[in-house]
Design a protein around this motif. Sequence first.
Motif, PDB file in Angstrom:
ATOM      1  N   LEU A  70       0.823  -1.212   0.000  1.00 49.73           N
ATOM      2  CA  LEU A  70       0.000   0.000   0.000  1.00 49.73           C
ATOM      3  C   LEU A  70       0.856   1.260   0.000  1.00 49.73           C
ATOM      4  CD1 LEU A  70      -2.831   1.239   0.194  1.00 49.73           C
ATOM      5  CD2 LEU A  70      -2.632   1.109   2.685  1.00 49.73           C
ATOM      6  N   VAL A  71       1.944   1.251   0.797  1.00 46.60           N
ATOM      7  CA  VAL A  71       2.824   2.412   0.849  1.00 46.60           C
ATOM      8  C   VAL A  71       3.480   2.644  -0.506  1.00 46.60           C
ATOM      9  CG1 VAL A  71       4.933   3.339   1.874  1.00 46.60           C
ATOM     10  CG2 VAL A  71       3.217   2.256   3.326  1.00 46.60           C
ATOM     11  N   ALA A  72       3.961   1.528  -1.101  1.00 54.20           N
ATOM     12  CA  ALA A  72       4.611   1.671  -2.405  1.00 54.20           C
ATOM     13  C   ALA A  72       3.630   2.160  -3.461  1.00 54.20           C
ATOM     14  CB  ALA A  72       5.222   0.337  -2.819  1.00 54.20           C
ATOM     15  N   GLU A  73       2.421   1.603  -3.450  1.00 51.70           N
ATOM     16  CA  GLU A  73       1.425   2.009  -4.436  1.00 51.70           C
ATOM     17  C   GLU A  73       1.012   3.461  -4.231  1.00 51.70           C
ATOM     18  OE1 GLU A  73       0.531   0.350  -6.998  1.00 51.70           O
ATOM     19  OE2 GLU A  73      -0.930   1.842  -7.688  1.00 51.70           O
ATOM     20  N   ASN A  74       0.871   3.852  -2.983  1.00 51.34           N
ATOM     21  CA  ASN A  74       0.506   5.245  -2.702  1.00 51.34           C
ATOM     22  C   ASN A  74       1.600   6.195  -3.185  1.00 51.34           C
ATOM     23  OD1 ASN A  74      -1.150   7.342  -1.209  1.00 51.34           O
ATOM     24  ND2 ASN A  74       0.789   7.515  -0.130  1.00 51.34           N
ATOM     25  N   SER A  75       2.867   5.825  -2.951  1.00 53.42           N
ATOM     26  CA  SER A  75       3.967   6.679  -3.405  1.00 53.42           C
ATOM     27  C   SER A  75       3.981   6.786  -4.923  1.00 53.42           C
ATOM     28  CB  SER A  75       5.303   6.134  -2.901  1.00 53.42           C
ATOM     29  OG  SER A  75       5.361   6.176  -1.485  1.00 53.42           O
ATOM     30  N   ARG A  76       3.775   5.629  -5.611  1.00 59.38           N
ATOM     31  CA  ARG A  76       3.746   5.673  -7.084  1.00 59.38           C
ATOM     32  C   ARG A  76       2.590   6.516  -7.600  1.00 59.38           C
ATOM     33  NH1 ARG A  76       5.526   0.174  -6.523  1.00 59.38           N
ATOM     34  NH2 ARG A  76       3.366  -0.556  -6.496  1.00 59.38           N
ATOM     35  N   ARG A  77       1.447   6.417  -6.931  1.00 62.95           N
ATOM     36  CA  ARG A  77       0.291   7.197  -7.375  1.00 62.95           C
ATOM     37  C   ARG A  77       0.525   8.694  -7.167  1.00 62.95           C
ATOM     38  NH1 ARG A  77      -3.011   4.544  -4.815  1.00 62.95           N
ATOM     39  NH2 ARG A  77      -3.256   5.830  -2.946  1.00 62.95           N
ATOM     40  N   VAL A  78       1.089   9.033  -6.011  1.00 60.73           N
ATOM     41  CA  VAL A  78       1.360  10.446  -5.730  1.00 60.73           C
ATOM     42  C   VAL A  78       2.400  11.001  -6.697  1.00 60.73           C
ATOM     43  CG1 VAL A  78       2.329  12.035  -4.021  1.00 60.73           C
ATOM     44  CG2 VAL A  78       0.702  10.295  -3.300  1.00 60.73           C
ATOM     45  N   LEU A  79       3.445  10.232  -6.963  1.00 53.05           N
ATOM     46  CA  LEU A  79       4.471  10.687  -7.892  1.00 53.05           C
ATOM     47  C   LEU A  79       3.929  10.798  -9.306  1.00 53.05           C
ATOM     48  CD1 LEU A  79       6.440  10.278  -5.526  1.00 53.05           C
ATOM     49  CD2 LEU A  79       8.076   9.360  -7.172  1.00 53.05           C
TER      50      LEU A  79
END
Length: 605
Positions: free
Chosen positions: A54-63
Amino acid sequence: MNVFRRLAAQWGERYRKMSIQMVLSLSFTAVAAAGMLLMSVSLIWRSSAANEQLVAENSRRVLAQANLNLDIYLRRMMRISDTVYYRSIKNMDLAEDDLTGDLSLLYEENRDDLVSLAVFDGTGALVSAVPLTALKRDAAPADSDWFRDAARSMENLHFSTPHVQNIFDDPDYPYRWVVSLSRHVQLTRDGATEGGVLLVDMSFNGIEQVCRDVTLGNGGYLYLIDGDGELIYHPRQQLIYAGLLEENNRAAAEYRDGSYQETFQGQSRQVTIKTVGYTGWKLVGVAPAVSWLSVSPQIPLFGLTLLLFSIFLMAFLNFRISARISDPILRLERSIRELDRGLAGVKIEEEGGCYEVQRLSHAVASMVSTMRHLMDDIVRQEGQKRRSELEVLQSQINPHFLYNTLDSVIWMTESGQQQEAIQMVTSLARLFRISLSKGKSIIPLADELEHARHYMNIQQIRFKNRFTTEIAAKPGAKELYTLKLIVQPLLENAIYHGMASAEDDGVIRVTAYREGEDLLIDVEDNGLGMRPELAASLLDEDRPEVRTRGSGIGVRNVHQRVSLTFGEGYGLTIFSEPDEGTLVRIRLPALDREEAERRQQGEEL
């Protein structure tokens, strides 16, 4: 084994000696702590695998969103560059045409994002620029990185790293940070082509705003680097440049797009990379790493079962035990809250429950009863005090006026002016009939103005028409009500102060009119007037009372009567200038008949 038996016996003995309050406290604490511990462990085990993803996906989405916003911003700058080149430079002969008009138009359309637009020839000489047109004395455009990059790679657009604009003199912003977009262009002069460079200086604030608005969870942050790892934006960029903080930007420049786990300065963190198109820049998202736990397939089911059992047990015990204690207290608190809101008729019931709650409810009920009796006594005493103050002020005004009037009647009778004395006594009788007003303190405005007319009739007879009087009420004010005997003291002061030296040209004017929710009565004369500071002091309660004719005591009494009756927002205002006359303004609430009767009844209670 014997040690455990002794410890158990000791705790058992202590438990038997504990009070019920202590038993309940320990029971609630133990149950709550066990329940929270079990729920925490269960949630950590259940979500450990999903959290990292979830953290990785959230970071990719934000970026990705930040990349989109940055791409939109950079594309807009590239379109500006294309517009200048393909629609202006390629269609102009510099020997005959001037680029300044087109550059100015584009700059005005995008001035929030641009610092300057400029065109240089192949030697670095300035061809045209807006809005900054004066080169710095030591400026060397041909030696700048953006100029050399554009001349070296003629087919590409080149984005520089952030730097202070150092080509043009900018008196308003001498240290403005910009990102330079440069490209090689073909200039036409007298039909011949030559090389040149188009420079678009973008405001670094635009890029900074796009990056600053990005928020990563768990205290994460985002920064921007170029292809070589040089920082373009960092939330702590000043600390890094000052050497007080370090960043792993050089290593991040070697990463491909994606998420990575790294350890930097002893801290484990997750790094997500996203390359910005056309520029080679990279968005780097940094989030603190989470401590992950391995999960067995049987643990989620066991944890869920244990969590449900703990919730049921806590809910059952809390409901059965706390209801007995809390319900009477809640009912008592609700009654006190209603009492605090000022609700009338709130009754404090003596609650059941444990002994302490019964005693508390009894004490509160007794306190509320005592407080209500005290409040009733205070209201009654304040009403009596207010009526006494008004009566004292009224008694100061009536004898003062009566003395002056009778003195005038005696003077005219002794002088043989019987007819004038008869008229004065007749007016005095009518005047006092209105002033009595069947004991009412609030009367119609028409009666108050009639009272003023009779008073001025008396004074004009006495002063042998040395001044004229105009008394009128404007439409909308005639049907209103006012406090009685407030105009006459002002007329008395106008005569003795304003008309003291008047011969035949004195004028005293009384005008009543409505202004919004207020009734205003102006008493104006064209007499000697006074200094503004003296006029302001007439209403000062600390001003010494000088008991002479026309000393201003009547005016102050009127002000105090109005303020006591209607509140601090109402009363008198005095405007005066030497040799220009005086205006005294009475401000009252605009009372209709119904409101006047209601106030009169309230004063009589």
